[in-house]
Design a protein around this motif. Structure first.
Motif, short mmCIF file in Angstrom:
data_model
loop_
_atom_site.label_atom_id
_atom_site.label_comp_id
_atom_site.label_asym_id
_atom_site.label_seq_id
_atom_site.Cartn_x
_atom_site.Cartn_y
_atom_site.Cartn_z
N ARG A 129 0.85 -1.18 0.00
CA ARG A 129 0.00 0.00 0.00
C ARG A 129 0.89 1.24 0.00
O ARG A 129 1.95 1.21 0.62
CB ARG A 129 -0.88 0.02 1.25
N PRO A 159 -15.51 -3.36 3.27
CA PRO A 159 -15.60 -2.43 4.41
C PRO A 159 -16.95 -2.53 5.09
O PRO A 159 -17.99 -2.73 4.45
CB PRO A 159 -15.40 -1.05 3.75
N ARG A 169 -5.21 -1.85 8.13
CA ARG A 169 -4.66 -1.25 6.92
C ARG A 169 -4.43 -2.30 5.84
O ARG A 169 -4.65 -2.06 4.66
CB ARG A 169 -3.33 -0.55 7.26
N ARG A 172 -7.67 -3.10 3.68
CA ARG A 172 -8.45 -2.04 3.03
C ARG A 172 -8.33 -2.11 1.51
O ARG A 172 -7.91 -1.15 0.84
CB ARG A 172 -8.00 -0.69 3.56
N ASP A 175 -10.67 0.52 -0.48
CA ASP A 175 -10.17 1.89 -0.44
C ASP A 175 -8.93 2.05 -1.30
O ASP A 175 -8.75 3.07 -1.98
CB ASP A 175 -9.85 2.29 1.00
N GLU A 176 -8.05 1.04 -1.27
CA GLU A 176 -6.82 1.12 -2.06
C GLU A 176 -7.13 1.17 -3.56
O GLU A 176 -6.56 1.98 -4.30
CB GLU A 176 -5.93 -0.09 -1.76
N ALA A 178 -10.00 1.97 -4.98
CA ALA A 178 -10.81 3.14 -5.31
C ALA A 178 -9.95 4.38 -5.52
O ALA A 178 -10.37 5.32 -6.20
CB ALA A 178 -11.84 3.39 -4.21
N ALA A 179 -8.74 4.38 -4.94
CA ALA A 179 -7.85 5.54 -5.07
C ALA A 179 -7.03 5.50 -6.36
O ALA A 179 -6.28 6.43 -6.65
CB ALA A 179 -6.92 5.62 -3.86
N ALA A 212 -20.45 -0.40 -0.60
CA ALA A 212 -19.13 -0.03 -1.11
C ALA A 212 -19.23 0.44 -2.56
O ALA A 212 -18.54 1.38 -2.97
CB ALA A 212 -18.19 -1.23 -1.01
N ARG A 215 -20.29 4.03 -2.90
CA ARG A 215 -19.25 5.02 -2.62
C ARG A 215 -18.47 5.40 -3.87
O ARG A 215 -18.00 6.54 -4.00
CB ARG A 215 -18.29 4.48 -1.56
N ILE A 216 -18.30 4.46 -4.80
CA ILE A 216 -17.52 4.77 -6.01
C ILE A 216 -18.41 5.05 -7.21
O ILE A 216 -17.97 5.68 -8.18
CB ILE A 216 -16.54 3.62 -6.34
#
Length: 359
Positions: A129, A159, A169, A172, A175-176, A178-179, A212, A215-216
């Protein structure tokens, strides 16, 4: 040039095992001299690297690999061997995969092969990450592994919708991904849609996948939720502590504390402070500590009153939890037997009753 006496001293140092730290220091010194163009030091560094133990080789792999292509190849072979020897230790394998990728593009094929080997052994989430910072030439393999991990174990990587739920961490994945760029987000959206629509997983996980996804891609997420409702898949909501268990724990402690306040106020100092909400989340959600003991920790993180339910300050264990060696080999000592004792809550309640009856 080194004198014969210096060379002899260096050889004596490694061969007589003056100590691990001494061997490491000698290797670091040889690497430093080798960087300055000392060919004899290059050879000496190679000898010391071969004599070094498992940990020294891993700790100094980048420094030694920086001496040239032959050294980089030697380090790469060492990392692959270490990973294959430790397939039962996920964090160790992940660290070796990432270290291999750090050696540069020439080692990406080996890193990808290790990712596949880890996947075959059901080692999930084995990537660095942040994913978006990984070299693009290797990122595609990492993204594929992340998506495979998500599909293989949605209970771990999806999540939670509860704001106080802790996700490590290393877990995730959503989240990873999605970024990352739009192409990765599109792949993530597809995976989440598949999970939300899958009758093979629990209803709770399907609703988490829909949340989830929202969110995206808000439209797709709402559509997935609507389809779940139309299909009669009820949302069970995120699990919390058993209210009845929490009430029993709090009632017992209130009675114990009230008795001590009147009859033995000096013993109140033996009741530790409450555990923070985040630490309580680690205990319950990551370590699997039962609701009764988690509720007790939320009131007193340590207790020294009576042998059958005394427990040491759990904060010490939580401080160690994120250390890799403890995570893989950690020992809770006597605390483990106490935490998972089904009769512990009954012992606590019985003690409260005995105190009140003794007046």
């Amino acid at each position: 040039m080194r004198s014969d006496e210096q060379a002899g001293q260096e050889g004596h140092l490694s061969m007589t095992a003056v100590g691990r730290n001494a061997l490491r220091a000698a290797l670091e010194e040889a690497i430093d001299r080798a960087r300055g163009g000392d060919q004899a030091a290059v050879e000496r560094a190679g000898e010391l690297f071969e004599e070094a133990d498992y940990w020294i080789r891993f700790e100094l792999n980048r420094e030694y690999a920086g001496l040239g292509e032959p050294q980089r190849e030697r380090v790469a072979a060492c990392l692959v061997q270490q990973a294959n020897d430790n397939l039962g230790l996920p964090r160790s394998v992940t660290a070796r995969i990432n270290a291999l990728a750090d050696l540069g593009p020439t080692q990406f094929p080996r890193a990808r092969q290790l990712l596949r080997s880890a996947s075959e052994r059901h080692i999930l989430g084995a990537f660095r990450r942040p994913v978006k910072a990984i070299d693009p030439a290797f990122r595609a393999a990492v993204v594929a592994e992340a998506l495979r991990s998500l599909r293989a174990d949605p209970g771990r990587f999806l999540p939670h919708r509860s704001g106080d739920w802790l996700l490590l961490r290393t877990d995730r994945v959503v989240d990873e991904l999605a970024a990352c760029g739009a192409d990765v987000v599109e792949q993530l959206g597809t995976a989440l849609e598949e999970l939300a629509a899958s009758p093979e997983i629990a209803a709770l996980l399907r609703w988490r996948a829909a949340a989830a996804l929202e969110r995206i891609d808000p439209g797709a997420g709402r559509s997935a939720a609507a389809q779940l409702t139309e299909a009669g898949v009820q949302d069970p909501g995120e699990p919390g502590l058993d209210a009845g268990v929490v009430a029993r724990v709090n009632d017992a402690w209130q009675r114990i504390e009230a008795h001590l306040q009147v009859h033995s106020p000096e013993l109140l100092d033996r009741l530790g402070p409450p555990l923070s909400p985040q630490d309580a989340a680690i205990c319950r959600q990551v370590l699997g500590i039962p609701d009764a003991f988690t509720a007790s920790l939320a009131r007193h993180r340590s207790v020294w009153l009576r042998e059958e339910f005394d427990y040491e300050d759990i904060r010490r264990h939580l401080d160690d939890f994120f250390d890799d060696s403890w995570y893989n080999h950690g020992d809770w000592g006597d605390l483990n037997d106490l935490v998972f004792d089904d009769e512990w809550l009954e012992s606590l309640c019985a003690y409260a009753e005995r105190l009140e009856a003794s007046v």
